[in-house]
Design a protein around this motif. Structure first.
Motif, PDB file in Angstrom:
ATOM      1  N   ALA A  18       0.807  -1.222  -0.062  1.00 36.54           N
ATOM      2  CA  ALA A  18      -0.002  -0.337  -0.075  1.00 36.54           C
ATOM      3  C   ALA A  18       0.937   1.304   0.131  1.00 36.54           C
ATOM      4  O   ALA A  18       0.548   2.290  -0.634  1.00 36.54           O
ATOM      5  CB  ALA A  18      -1.184  -0.040   1.242  1.00 36.54           C
ATOM      6  N   SER A  19       1.927   1.229   0.786  1.00 38.20           N
ATOM      7  CA  SER A  19       2.859   2.373   0.885  1.00 38.20           C
ATOM      8  C   SER A  19       3.745   2.691  -0.543  1.00 38.20           C
ATOM      9  O   SER A  19       3.779   3.719  -0.910  1.00 38.20           O
ATOM     10  CB  SER A  19       3.623   2.383   1.796  1.00 38.20           C
ATOM     11  OG  SER A  19       4.523   1.109   1.901  1.00 38.20           O
ATOM     12  N   ALA A  20       3.751   1.714  -1.107  1.00 36.59           N
ATOM     13  CA  ALA A  20       4.538   1.609  -2.453  1.00 36.59           C
ATOM     14  C   ALA A  20       3.436   2.221  -3.497  1.00 36.59           C
ATOM     15  O   ALA A  20       3.918   3.250  -4.316  1.00 36.59           O
ATOM     16  CB  ALA A  20       4.809   0.221  -3.161  1.00 36.59           C
ATOM     17  N   GLY A  21       2.210   1.722  -3.452  1.00 41.66           N
ATOM     18  CA  GLY A  21       1.364   2.536  -4.504  1.00 41.66           C
ATOM     19  C   GLY A  21       1.233   4.115  -4.077  1.00 41.66           C
ATOM     20  O   GLY A  21       0.808   4.990  -5.015  1.00 41.66           O
ATOM     21  N   THR A  22       1.236   4.228  -2.979  1.00 44.09           N
ATOM     22  CA  THR A  22       0.750   5.685  -2.329  1.00 44.09           C
ATOM     23  C   THR A  22       1.872   6.452  -2.868  1.00 44.09           C
ATOM     24  O   THR A  22       1.834   7.705  -3.248  1.00 44.09           O
ATOM     25  CB  THR A  22       0.281   5.486  -0.869  1.00 44.09           C
ATOM     26  OG1 THR A  22      -0.554   4.747  -0.643  1.00 44.09           O
ATOM     27  CG2 THR A  22       0.274   6.928  -0.339  1.00 44.09           C
ATOM     28  N   LEU A  66      13.487   0.689  -4.764  1.00 45.46           N
ATOM     29  CA  LEU A  66      14.324   0.560  -3.415  1.00 45.46           C
ATOM     30  C   LEU A  66      13.562   0.213  -2.277  1.00 45.46           C
ATOM     31  O   LEU A  66      14.188  -0.503  -1.396  1.00 45.46           O
ATOM     32  CB  LEU A  66      14.911   1.985  -3.298  1.00 45.46           C
ATOM     33  CG  LEU A  66      15.933   2.289  -4.321  1.00 45.46           C
ATOM     34  CD1 LEU A  66      16.284   3.962  -4.086  1.00 45.46           C
ATOM     35  CD2 LEU A  66      17.115   1.755  -4.366  1.00 45.46           C
ATOM     36  N   LEU A  67      12.463   0.581  -2.176  1.00 43.91           N
ATOM     37  CA  LEU A  67      11.656   0.237  -1.045  1.00 43.91           C
ATOM     38  C   LEU A  67      11.324  -1.242  -0.986  1.00 43.91           C
ATOM     39  O   LEU A  67      11.534  -1.966  -0.026  1.00 43.91           O
ATOM     40  CB  LEU A  67      10.299   0.790  -0.967  1.00 43.91           C
ATOM     41  CG  LEU A  67       9.321   0.430   0.218  1.00 43.91           C
ATOM     42  CD1 LEU A  67       9.641   0.863   1.300  1.00 43.91           C
ATOM     43  CD2 LEU A  67       7.909   0.965  -0.108  1.00 43.91           C
ATOM     44  N   ILE A  68      11.130  -1.739  -2.089  1.00 44.34           N
ATOM     45  CA  ILE A  68      10.709  -3.461  -2.132  1.00 44.34           C
ATOM     46  C   ILE A  68      12.307  -3.907  -1.879  1.00 44.34           C
ATOM     47  O   ILE A  68      12.015  -5.186  -1.266  1.00 44.34           O
ATOM     48  CB  ILE A  68       9.983  -3.820  -3.660  1.00 44.34           C
ATOM     49  CG1 ILE A  68       8.569  -3.304  -3.587  1.00 44.34           C
ATOM     50  CG2 ILE A  68      10.475  -5.130  -3.912  1.00 44.34           C
ATOM     51  CD1 ILE A  68       8.033  -3.382  -5.034  1.00 44.34           C
ATOM     52  N   LYS A  69      13.245  -3.539  -2.761  1.00 42.26           N
ATOM     53  CA  LYS A  69      14.513  -4.105  -2.191  1.00 42.26           C
ATOM     54  C   LYS A  69      14.900  -4.368  -0.894  1.00 42.26           C
ATOM     55  O   LYS A  69      15.216  -5.235  -0.215  1.00 42.26           O
ATOM     56  CB  LYS A  69      15.580  -3.500  -3.074  1.00 42.26           C
ATOM     57  CG  LYS A  69      17.085  -3.953  -3.004  1.00 42.26           C
ATOM     58  CD  LYS A  69      18.007  -3.289  -3.841  1.00 42.26           C
ATOM     59  CE  LYS A  69      19.370  -3.916  -3.627  1.00 42.26           C
ATOM     60  NZ  LYS A  69      20.506  -3.233  -4.291  1.00 42.26           N
ATOM     61  N   LYS A  70      14.666  -2.896  -0.089  1.00 37.40           N
ATOM     62  CA  LYS A  70      14.741  -3.093   1.354  1.00 37.40           C
ATOM     63  C   LYS A  70      14.162  -3.828   2.065  1.00 37.40           C
ATOM     64  O   LYS A  70      14.494  -4.822   2.917  1.00 37.40           O
ATOM     65  CB  LYS A  70      14.693  -1.748   1.927  1.00 37.40           C
ATOM     66  CG  LYS A  70      14.766  -1.438   3.300  1.00 37.40           C
ATOM     67  CD  LYS A  70      14.618  -0.041   3.802  1.00 37.40           C
ATOM     68  CE  LYS A  70      14.906  -0.140   5.339  1.00 37.40           C
ATOM     69  NZ  LYS A  70      14.092   1.237   5.862  1.00 37.40           N
ATOM     70  N   LEU A  72      12.506  -6.974   0.930  1.00 35.79           N
ATOM     71  CA  LEU A  72      12.841  -8.083   0.606  1.00 35.79           C
ATOM     72  C   LEU A  72      14.187  -8.452   1.266  1.00 35.79           C
ATOM     73  O   LEU A  72      14.399  -9.510   1.678  1.00 35.79           O
ATOM     74  CB  LEU A  72      13.135  -8.444  -0.866  1.00 35.79           C
ATOM     75  CG  LEU A  72      11.851  -8.376  -1.537  1.00 35.79           C
ATOM     76  CD1 LEU A  72      11.876  -8.464  -3.069  1.00 35.79           C
ATOM     77  CD2 LEU A  72      10.871  -9.529  -1.296  1.00 35.79           C
ATOM     78  N   GLY A  73      15.275  -7.591   1.596  1.00 36.68           N
ATOM     79  CA  GLY A  73      16.427  -7.721   2.312  1.00 36.68           C
ATOM     80  C   GLY A  73      16.293  -8.027   3.574  1.00 36.68           C
ATOM     81  O   GLY A  73      16.892  -8.855   4.233  1.00 36.68           O
ATOM     82  N   GLU A  74      15.215  -7.386   4.307  1.00 37.77           N
ATOM     83  CA  GLU A  74      14.870  -7.768   5.518  1.00 37.77           C
ATOM     84  C   GLU A  74      14.266  -8.844   5.955  1.00 37.77           C
ATOM     85  O   GLU A  74      14.512  -9.709   6.748  1.00 37.77           O
ATOM     86  CB  GLU A  74      13.912  -6.572   6.057  1.00 37.77           C
ATOM     87  CG  GLU A  74      14.391  -5.280   6.284  1.00 37.77           C
ATOM     88  CD  GLU A  74      13.362  -4.216   6.654  1.00 37.77           C
ATOM     89  OE1 GLU A  74      12.276  -4.616   6.871  1.00 37.77           O
ATOM     90  OE2 GLU A  74      13.746  -3.006   6.995  1.00 37.77           O
ATOM     91  N   GLN A  75      13.479  -9.531   4.900  1.00 39.03           N
ATOM     92  CA  GLN A  75      12.959 -10.701   4.907  1.00 39.03           C
ATOM     93  C   GLN A  75      14.278 -11.959   4.936  1.00 39.03           C
ATOM     94  O   GLN A  75      13.992 -12.940   5.646  1.00 39.03           O
ATOM     95  CB  GLN A  75      12.001 -11.082   3.731  1.00 39.03           C
ATOM     96  CG  GLN A  75      10.737 -10.590   4.105  1.00 39.03           C
ATOM     97  CD  GLN A  75       9.692 -10.776   2.979  1.00 39.03           C
ATOM     98  OE1 GLN A  75       9.944 -11.481   1.653  1.00 39.03           O
ATOM     99  NE2 GLN A  75       8.502 -10.806   3.392  1.00 39.03           N
ATOM    100  N   ASN A  76      14.978 -11.641   3.912  1.00 34.30           N
ATOM    101  CA  ASN A  76      16.123 -12.765   3.783  1.00 34.30           C
ATOM    102  C   ASN A  76      17.288 -12.605   5.160  1.00 34.30           C
ATOM    103  O   ASN A  76      17.700 -13.676   5.320  1.00 34.30           O
ATOM    104  CB  ASN A  76      16.789 -12.396   2.377  1.00 34.30           C
ATOM    105  CG  ASN A  76      15.867 -12.857   1.323  1.00 34.30           C
ATOM    106  OD1 ASN A  76      14.996 -13.545   1.491  1.00 34.30           O
ATOM    107  ND2 ASN A  76      16.281 -12.115   0.241  1.00 34.30           N
ATOM    108  N   GLY A  77      17.332 -11.613   5.583  1.00 31.28           N
ATOM    109  CA  GLY A  77      18.463 -11.641   6.564  1.00 31.28           C
ATOM    110  C   GLY A  77      18.111 -11.455   7.938  1.00 31.28           C
ATOM    111  O   GLY A  77      18.628 -11.543   8.764  1.00 31.28           O
TER     112      GLY A  77
END
Length: 77
Positions: A18-22, A66-70, A72-77
């Protein structure tokens, strides 16, 4: 002691989407208003509004990526 869960929940994922779309919509709107202001300031043609919308969309896409990359990075690490 229990290990904390590293996976993002459904709520957090929904908030990120939702924040990405906003963010994308906000960048486009800001680009349009900035272009209209610039058009009135220098007396340019209507093409400035299109340039502002496209610039806002490009900046918004970069920010969302950049938001999505961040996220997804939080999920992996």
């Amino acid at each position: 002691m229990k290990e904390p869960k590293r996976e993002a929940g459904l709520g957090k994922t929904a908030l990120v989407i939702a924040s990405a779309g906003t963010l994308l919509a906000a960048y486009i709107i800001i680009g349009i208003f900035a272009a209209r202001w610039l058009q009135r300031l220098i007396g340019g043609s209507e093409i400035w509004v299109a340039v502002g919308a496209i610039s806002g969309m490009a900046l918004g896409i970069i920010n969302v990526a950049l938001l999505i990359k961040k996220f997804l990075g939080e999920q992996n690490g």
